[in-house]
Design an enzyme around this catalytic site. Structure first.
Site, PDB file in Angstrom:
ATOM      1  N   GLY A   6       0.807  -1.229   0.000  1.00 11.59           N
ATOM      2  CA  GLY A   6       0.000   0.000   0.000  1.00 11.59           C
ATOM      3  C   GLY A   6       0.832   1.266   0.000  1.00 11.59           C
ATOM      4  O   GLY A   6       0.421   2.282   0.573  1.00 11.59           O
ATOM      5  N   SER A   7       1.986   1.218  -0.685  1.00  7.94           N
ATOM      6  CA  SER A   7       2.882   2.391  -0.641  1.00  7.94           C
ATOM      7  C   SER A   7       2.206   3.657  -1.170  1.00  7.94           C
ATOM      8  O   SER A   7       2.369   4.733  -0.589  1.00  7.94           O
ATOM      9  CB  SER A   7       4.177   2.111  -1.417  1.00  7.94           C
ATOM     10  OG  SER A   7       3.881   1.771  -2.749  1.00  7.94           O
ATOM     11  N   SER A   8       1.411   3.545  -2.233  1.00 14.62           N
ATOM     12  CA  SER A   8       0.834   4.778  -2.802  1.00 14.62           C
ATOM     13  C   SER A   8      -0.305   5.295  -1.928  1.00 14.62           C
ATOM     14  O   SER A   8      -0.472   6.507  -1.762  1.00 14.62           O
ATOM     15  CB  SER A   8       0.386   4.578  -4.249  1.00 14.62           C
ATOM     16  OG  SER A   8      -0.689   3.687  -4.304  1.00 14.62           O
ATOM     17  N   ALA A   9      -1.072   4.395  -1.315  1.00 10.70           N
ATOM     18  CA  ALA A   9      -2.132   4.847  -0.397  1.00 10.70           C
ATOM     19  C   ALA A   9      -1.505   5.494   0.838  1.00 10.70           C
ATOM     20  O   ALA A   9      -1.990   6.521   1.332  1.00 10.70           O
ATOM     21  CB  ALA A   9      -3.021   3.673   0.001  1.00 10.70           C
ATOM     22  N   ASP A  34      -7.343  -0.115   0.465  1.00  6.71           N
ATOM     23  CA  ASP A  34      -6.007   0.295   0.929  1.00  6.71           C
ATOM     24  C   ASP A  34      -6.070   1.615   1.693  1.00  6.71           C
ATOM     25  O   ASP A  34      -5.509   1.746   2.784  1.00  6.71           O
ATOM     26  CB  ASP A  34      -5.042   0.465  -0.263  1.00  6.71           C
ATOM     27  CG  ASP A  34      -4.630  -0.867  -0.870  1.00  6.71           C
ATOM     28  OD1 ASP A  34      -5.250  -1.889  -0.523  1.00  6.71           O
ATOM     29  OD2 ASP A  34      -3.689  -0.883  -1.692  1.00  6.71           O
TER      30      ASP A  34
HETATM   31  C1  MEV Z   1      -4.623  -4.158  -3.394  1.00 10.59           C
HETATM   32  O1  MEV Z   1      -4.126  -3.983  -2.088  1.00 10.59           O
HETATM   33  C2  MEV Z   1      -5.850  -4.993  -3.359  1.00 10.59           C
HETATM   34  C3  MEV Z   1      -6.521  -5.205  -4.694  1.00 10.59           C
HETATM   35  O2  MEV Z   1      -7.723  -5.954  -4.417  1.00 10.59           O
HETATM   36  C4  MEV Z   1      -6.860  -3.920  -5.403  1.00 10.59           C
HETATM   37  C5  MEV Z   1      -7.934  -3.137  -4.679  1.00 10.59           C
HETATM   38  O3  MEV Z   1      -8.673  -3.681  -3.874  1.00 10.59           O
HETATM   39  O4  MEV Z   1      -8.043  -1.933  -4.949  1.00 10.59           O
HETATM   40  C6  MEV Z   1      -5.678  -6.059  -5.627  1.00 10.59           C
END
Ligand code: MEV
Length: 328
Positions: free
Chosen positions: A107-110, A152
């Site tokens: 979750g680096s960008s979040a 995220d």
């Molecule tokens: C990313 O952490 C999780 C995914 O399900 C994408 C999302 O939920 O936005 C792959």
């Protein structure tokens, strides 16, 4: 104006990634030991209204007005200033440093969006509540990455274990017992946006095969939620393992992740699976406290690029009513 430092944690998806994009539930937990820090300090000698952004990890040092419009950090700042109704800001320097590996499912960008908005809003004297941070950070994620579920930004803004489903109130989860995890980075990288697009393409071509798999994932997520509540770690681990089997079938694992999952299970993991976008990136393994260190060693020996241990405390999390936001 005093300098402000704020931080945001990394996150881990415990179960339900990808299916959550299509309206199914998922469980996410904060990875509080791994963080991104943002400091905003006044720049007294700089030209009026100048905002400098220094990122130690990306080794970049840029003035805001020189950034191209498609740069994520620029978009995050614009969204925040628009939301706060601020047209000109006092000259300042924003410094970002992060322990969160990029594009690895943490979750680096979040965390970047939440960290920047948390620090800059406080610096400007308009500290934002978690709900506002979540919504703004989600908007910026959508702008940058397109189709995402929003899980995220929610787990990072609130920094609590959550059961998340679009269109429903977010539930904070209170595991009965403390959970012990070993986290590994496979060292491989596929941007989440790419693995999400891959699955979207498969869904279009093989709807009758893929959709039922999402329903199976949903059942596993519900089982895992129940297991967390009653403190049944065997049941939780089994749900994680079954979730991994489906993610493999959906083409979201990788040879290295497969090797790490096997190594984790051989070293006594109760459950092990990829976490996040997959096709590389992170692995999460649930373990008993007495085998945590041994499991970490086993993952290093199996070729993990990096390994961490982390715990999710049992039965200590509160359930703030303000978290009952409904996801559009
Ligand atoms: C990313 O952490 C999780 C995914 O399900 C994408 C999302 O939920 O936005 C792959």
């Amino acid at each position: 104006m005093p300098a402000i430092t704020a931080s945001a944690s990394a996150k881990l998806i415990l179960l339900g990634e990808h299916a959550v994009v299509y309206g199914h539930p998922a469980i996410a937990i904060p990875f509080s030991d791994m963080r991104l820090h943002v400091t905003v300090e006044p720049a007294i000698l700089a030209k009026p209204g100048s905002l400098r952004v220094i990122s130690t990890d990306m080794q970049s040092d840029q003035l805001f007005y020189e950034m191209s419009d498609d740069q994520p950090i620029k978009q995050m700042i614009i969204l925040l200033l628009e939301y706060l109704g601020i047209k000109s800001i006092p000259s300042c320097t924003l410094r970002i440093s992060s322990q969160i590996p990029l594009g690895a499912g943490f979750g680096s960008s979040a965390a970047l969006a939440v960290g920047i908005m948390r620090a800059l809003s406080a610096f400007l004297g308009h500290s934002l509540a978690e709900k506002e941070l979540d919504q703004l950070a989600y908007q910026s994620e959508q702008f940058i990455h397109g189709r995402l579920s929003g899980i995220d930004t929610t787990v990072i803004a609130w920094e609590q274990a959550i059961y998340y489903q679009r269109g429903h109130a977010v539930e904070v989860l209170k595991p009965l017992n403390t959970l012990h995890f070993v986290i590994a980075d496979s060292g491989e990288r596929t941007p989440t946006v790419q693995s999400v697009a891959y699955l979207a393409m498969r869904l279009e071509r093989e709807e009758t095969i893929i959709k039922p798999r999402f329903h199976e994932i949903e059942k596993q997520v519900i089982t895992a939620k129940h297991a967390l509540h009653i403190g049944d770690q065997q049941m939780l681990g089994e749900a994680m393992n079954q979730n991994q089997n489906i993610l493999v079938d959906l083409g979201l694992s990788s040879p290295m992740l497969g090797k790490l999952v096997s190594a984790a299970r051989e070293a006594g993991a109760l459950g092990a699976k990829l976490s996040g976008g997959g096709q590389g990136g992170a692995l999460i393994a649930l373990t008993k406290t007495e085998t945590q260190a041994e499991l970490a060693e086993a993952l290093i020996s199996a070729g993990a690029a990096n390994v961490w241990t982390t715990d999710l405390p049992g039965n200590q999390l509160s359930f703030p009513s303000s978290l009952r936001r409904t996801i559009p």
